[in-house]
Design a protein around this motif. Sequence first.
Motif, PDB file in Angstrom:
ATOM      1  N   ARG A 142       1.338  -1.022   0.226  1.00 55.23           N
ATOM      2  CA  ARG A 142       0.102  -0.059  -0.130  1.00 55.23           C
ATOM      3  C   ARG A 142       0.639   1.294  -0.135  1.00 55.23           C
ATOM      4  O   ARG A 142       1.809   1.442   0.816  1.00 55.23           O
ATOM      5  CB  ARG A 142      -0.334   0.012   0.914  1.00 55.23           C
ATOM      6  N   ILE A 143       0.114   2.126  -1.107  1.00 52.57           N
ATOM      7  CA  ILE A 143       1.385   3.477  -1.133  1.00 52.57           C
ATOM      8  C   ILE A 143       0.205   5.041  -0.317  1.00 52.57           C
ATOM      9  O   ILE A 143      -0.536   5.024  -1.483  1.00 52.57           O
ATOM     10  CB  ILE A 143       1.776   3.727  -2.455  1.00 52.57           C
ATOM     11  N   VAL A 144       0.746   5.472  -0.218  1.00 51.03           N
ATOM     12  CA  VAL A 144      -0.487   6.705   0.211  1.00 51.03           C
ATOM     13  C   VAL A 144       0.692   7.982  -0.386  1.00 51.03           C
ATOM     14  O   VAL A 144       1.935   7.902  -0.333  1.00 51.03           O
ATOM     15  CB  VAL A 144      -0.236   6.265   1.639  1.00 51.03           C
ATOM     16  N   ALA A 145      -0.102   8.828   0.099  1.00 52.46           N
ATOM     17  CA  ALA A 145       0.525  10.384   0.378  1.00 52.46           C
ATOM     18  C   ALA A 145       0.859  10.838   1.374  1.00 52.46           C
ATOM     19  O   ALA A 145      -0.520  10.720   1.771  1.00 52.46           O
ATOM     20  CB  ALA A 145       0.651  11.046  -1.142  1.00 52.46           C
ATOM     21  N   ASN A 146       1.862  11.799   1.319  1.00 53.49           N
ATOM     22  CA  ASN A 146       1.757  12.459   3.022  1.00 53.49           C
ATOM     23  C   ASN A 146       1.385  13.821   2.296  1.00 53.49           C
ATOM     24  O   ASN A 146       0.384  13.870   1.288  1.00 53.49           O
ATOM     25  CB  ASN A 146       3.161  12.607   4.062  1.00 53.49           C
ATOM     26  N   ILE A 147       1.289  14.526   3.559  1.00 57.42           N
ATOM     27  CA  ILE A 147       0.181  15.675   2.781  1.00 57.42           C
ATOM     28  C   ILE A 147       1.059  17.125   2.180  1.00 57.42           C
ATOM     29  O   ILE A 147       0.673  18.114   1.549  1.00 57.42           O
ATOM     30  CB  ILE A 147       0.486  16.710   4.619  1.00 57.42           C
ATOM     31  N   ASP A 148       2.782  16.700   2.195  1.00 51.08           N
ATOM     32  CA  ASP A 148       3.388  17.452   0.706  1.00 51.08           C
ATOM     33  C   ASP A 148       3.141  16.509  -0.590  1.00 51.08           C
ATOM     34  O   ASP A 148       4.051  16.553  -1.354  1.00 51.08           O
ATOM     35  CB  ASP A 148       4.889  17.535   1.480  1.00 51.08           C
ATOM     36  N   LYS A 149       2.188  15.080  -1.032  1.00 52.87           N
ATOM     37  CA  LYS A 149       2.185  14.817  -1.646  1.00 52.87           C
ATOM     38  C   LYS A 149       3.762  13.902  -2.092  1.00 52.87           C
ATOM     39  O   LYS A 149       4.164  13.352  -3.300  1.00 52.87           O
ATOM     40  CB  LYS A 149       2.058  15.929  -3.022  1.00 52.87           C
ATOM     41  N   GLU A 150       4.162  13.408  -1.268  1.00 52.90           N
ATOM     42  CA  GLU A 150       5.322  12.621  -1.068  1.00 52.90           C
ATOM     43  C   GLU A 150       4.906  10.746  -1.089  1.00 52.90           C
ATOM     44  O   GLU A 150       3.736  10.660  -0.352  1.00 52.90           O
ATOM     45  CB  GLU A 150       6.385  12.346   0.244  1.00 52.90           C
ATOM     46  N   ARG A 203       3.188   0.305   5.727  1.00 50.77           N
ATOM     47  CA  ARG A 203       3.271  -1.117   5.813  1.00 50.77           C
ATOM     48  C   ARG A 203       2.284  -1.965   6.663  1.00 50.77           C
ATOM     49  O   ARG A 203       2.257  -2.752   6.865  1.00 50.77           O
ATOM     50  CB  ARG A 203       4.676  -1.205   6.431  1.00 50.77           C
ATOM     51  N   LYS A 204       2.019  -0.771   7.687  1.00 48.02           N
ATOM     52  CA  LYS A 204       0.946  -1.313   8.668  1.00 48.02           C
ATOM     53  C   LYS A 204      -0.222  -0.904   7.873  1.00 48.02           C
ATOM     54  O   LYS A 204      -1.727  -1.819   8.787  1.00 48.02           O
ATOM     55  CB  LYS A 204       0.775  -0.873  10.067  1.00 48.02           C
ATOM     56  N   GLN A 205      -1.165  -0.017   6.836  1.00 45.25           N
ATOM     57  CA  GLN A 205      -1.601  -0.618   5.988  1.00 45.25           C
ATOM     58  C   GLN A 205      -2.429   0.213   7.225  1.00 45.25           C
ATOM     59  O   GLN A 205      -3.652  -0.167   6.685  1.00 45.25           O
ATOM     60  CB  GLN A 205      -2.790  -1.330   5.703  1.00 45.25           C
ATOM     61  N   ASN A 206      -2.483   0.946   7.852  1.00 50.20           N
ATOM     62  CA  ASN A 206      -3.160   2.255   8.576  1.00 50.20           C
ATOM     63  C   ASN A 206      -3.049   3.282   8.680  1.00 50.20           C
ATOM     64  O   ASN A 206      -4.075   4.153   9.223  1.00 50.20           O
ATOM     65  CB  ASN A 206      -3.176   1.417  10.579  1.00 50.20           C
ATOM     66  N   ILE A 207      -3.065   3.789   7.529  1.00 47.50           N
ATOM     67  CA  ILE A 207      -2.192   5.375   7.478  1.00 47.50           C
ATOM     68  C   ILE A 207      -4.038   6.348   6.675  1.00 47.50           C
ATOM     69  O   ILE A 207      -4.301   5.207   6.393  1.00 47.50           O
ATOM     70  CB  ILE A 207      -1.441   5.328   6.668  1.00 47.50           C
ATOM     71  N   ASN A 208      -4.498   6.396   7.551  1.00 44.21           N
ATOM     72  CA  ASN A 208      -5.768   7.267   7.027  1.00 44.21           C
ATOM     73  C   ASN A 208      -5.775   8.734   6.418  1.00 44.21           C
ATOM     74  O   ASN A 208      -5.369   8.922   6.266  1.00 44.21           O
ATOM     75  CB  ASN A 208      -6.927   7.985   8.303  1.00 44.21           C
ATOM     76  N   SER A 209      -5.541   7.939   5.049  1.00 45.72           N
ATOM     77  CA  SER A 209      -5.561   8.506   3.956  1.00 45.72           C
ATOM     78  C   SER A 209      -5.686   7.717   2.592  1.00 45.72           C
ATOM     79  O   SER A 209      -5.377   6.294   2.822  1.00 45.72           O
ATOM     80  CB  SER A 209      -3.949   8.881   3.785  1.00 45.72           C
ATOM     81  N   ARG A 210      -6.261   7.951   1.236  1.00 43.70           N
ATOM     82  CA  ARG A 210      -6.007   7.560   0.172  1.00 43.70           C
ATOM     83  C   ARG A 210      -5.297   6.552  -0.609  1.00 43.70           C
ATOM     84  O   ARG A 210      -4.142   7.522  -0.068  1.00 43.70           O
ATOM     85  CB  ARG A 210      -6.744   7.753  -0.881  1.00 43.70           C
ATOM     86  N   GLY A 211      -5.263   5.783  -0.926  1.00 40.68           N
ATOM     87  CA  GLY A 211      -3.689   4.420  -1.076  1.00 40.68           C
ATOM     88  C   GLY A 211      -3.649   4.343  -2.716  1.00 40.68           C
ATOM     89  O   GLY A 211      -4.855   3.763  -2.646  1.00 40.68           O
TER      90      GLY A 211
END
Length: 89
Positions: A21-29, A34-42
């Motif tokens: 799973r790959i997500v973007a942080n607030i800076d679009k990076e 890894r834990k697949q639990n970041i609350n963001s579209r991935g």
Amino acid sequence: MSPIRSCIACKSRKNKEDLFRIVANIDKEAIIDRKQNINSRGIYICKNKECIEKLKKAINKNKIKLKIDINNHSILEVLEELGEEIWEN
Ligand SMILES: [Zn+2]
């Protein structure tokens, strides 16, 4: 039972823990979730070289819409890292 997600490269549907799973942080990076639990579209991608290479090519040729707001350069770096990880295993 775990949720099913589609690989962005080959579209096959798998249990989400069988995909990266790959997500973007607030800076679009791009970051690897890894834990697949970041609350963001991935986006999800198979843990194999073929799909990683396919996605890299598509991004380089501007032939894919990623559906999340993400910096192309940073996602290419992340894919590079994941590709190396697969080689090592
Ligand atoms: Zn795939």
